[in-house]
Write an enzyme that holds these catalytic residues in place. Structure first.
Site, mmCIF file in Angstrom:
data_model
loop_
_atom_site.group_PDB
_atom_site.id
_atom_site.type_symbol
_atom_site.label_atom_id
_atom_site.label_comp_id
_atom_site.label_asym_id
_atom_site.label_seq_id
_atom_site.Cartn_x
_atom_site.Cartn_y
_atom_site.Cartn_z
ATOM 1 N N SER A 108 28.893 51.213 45.624
ATOM 2 C CA SER A 108 28.367 50.362 46.708
ATOM 3 C C SER A 108 28.200 48.932 46.196
ATOM 4 C CB SER A 108 27.005 50.911 47.154
ATOM 5 O OG SER A 108 26.267 49.947 47.880
ATOM 6 N N TYR A 151 18.434 53.736 46.835
ATOM 7 C CA TYR A 151 19.900 53.738 47.027
ATOM 8 C C TYR A 151 20.557 52.872 45.950
ATOM 9 C CZ TYR A 151 24.300 53.183 49.681
ATOM 10 O OH TYR A 151 25.622 53.179 50.089
#
Ligand code: GCO
Length: 263
Positions: free
Chosen positions: A146, A159
């Site tokens: 990500s 996250y």
């Protein structure tokens, strides 16, 4: 000249592929000739619907419901897949969740759940799939990282910690398994138009305007934009690429951005 990007007949297991980026990569690899093994853990109906969506496009696809965080389920699913479909040539660790909660307010259970699904499960699934790849001296593993593998952002601490860890886990898998002709890389999606980003993508949402201004391509990515990177990292074309995170981000990581009054 052989087609370096040929993945015809390869078996690709994509975790969390009933929707979103996982489904987009399933379509990309499937249209390039791979047999797709769809995985989900929510409901058999969703898995069946995803398999049908792929089959309706002429893609060979089967579905397996298992929880990627439970090692026993993963171990038996990998054995079942390799017995019923064939050796897994390509593994894409895509399953993941996000919780957008200010760090100071986040419950430990919430933090642990994100780490478990986004970081521990790629370890579990890769460990059991890599055993066969190492024996066969051939395999491709792609971890879906990500922007948060590189940058922090308010409210996504768990996250970011997971995706930062997944970047380093990718490099460590390459360190230990590359000598067996297994290539392990990552794809780092930028900001894409998916269900996961829907809450922060609505017109007029400050984050939507921010991402458009912060991304040199000045738009959200379309999930189909990931297919090329997935095919590259699944094919012979990447046989000497290892431990690399390929960012597909419209250029967002290339720039500090620009003042609002600049073109
Ligand atoms: C967010 C977004 C991001 C994207 C993606 C960016 O809340 O910032 O959901 O996390 O989903 O991971 O690479």
């Amino acid at each position: 000249m052989t087609n370096l990007f040929d993945i015809n007949g390869k078996v690709a297991l994509i975790t969390g592929s009933t929707h979103g980026l996982g489904m987009a990569m399933a379509k990309g690899l499937g249209q390039a000739g791979a047999t797709i093994v769809v995985n989900g853990n929510s409901s058999q109906e969703k898995i069946d619907a995803a398999v049908k969506e792929l089959q309706d496009q002429g893609i060979k696809a089967v579905g397996y419901k298992f929880n990627v965080t439970v090692e026993e389920e993963v171990k038996s699913a990998v054995q079942k897949i390799e017995g019923e479909v064939g050796a897994i040539d390509i593994l894409i660790n895509n399953a993941g969740i996000i919780k957008r909660i200010p760090l100071i307010d986040m419950e430990v259970a919430d933090f642990r759940e994100v780490i478990d699904i986004d970081l521990v499960s790629p370890f579990i699934v890769s460990k059991h799939v890599a055993k066969g790849m190492i024996e066969r001296r051939q395999g491709k593993i792609i971890n879906i990282c990500s922007m948060m593998s590189e940058l922090g952002r308010n409210t996504v601490s768990a996250y970011a910690a997971a995706k930062g860890g997944l970047k380093m886990l990718t490099k460590n898998m390459a360190t230990e398994w590359a000598k067996y002709n297994v290539q392990i890389n990552g794809i780092g999606p930028g900001y894409f138009a998916t269900e996961q980003t829907k809450p922060i993508r609505v017109n007029g949402h400050p984050f939507n305007d921010f991402i458009i201004s912060r991304t040199p391509a000045a738009k959200w990515g379309d999930p189909s934009d990931l297919a090329g990177a997935a095919i590259f990292l699944s094919s012979k074309a990447s046989d000497f690429v290892n431990g690399h995170i390929l960012y597909v981000d419209g250029g967002i990581l290339a720039t500090i951005g620009k003042p609002s009054n600049e073109e």
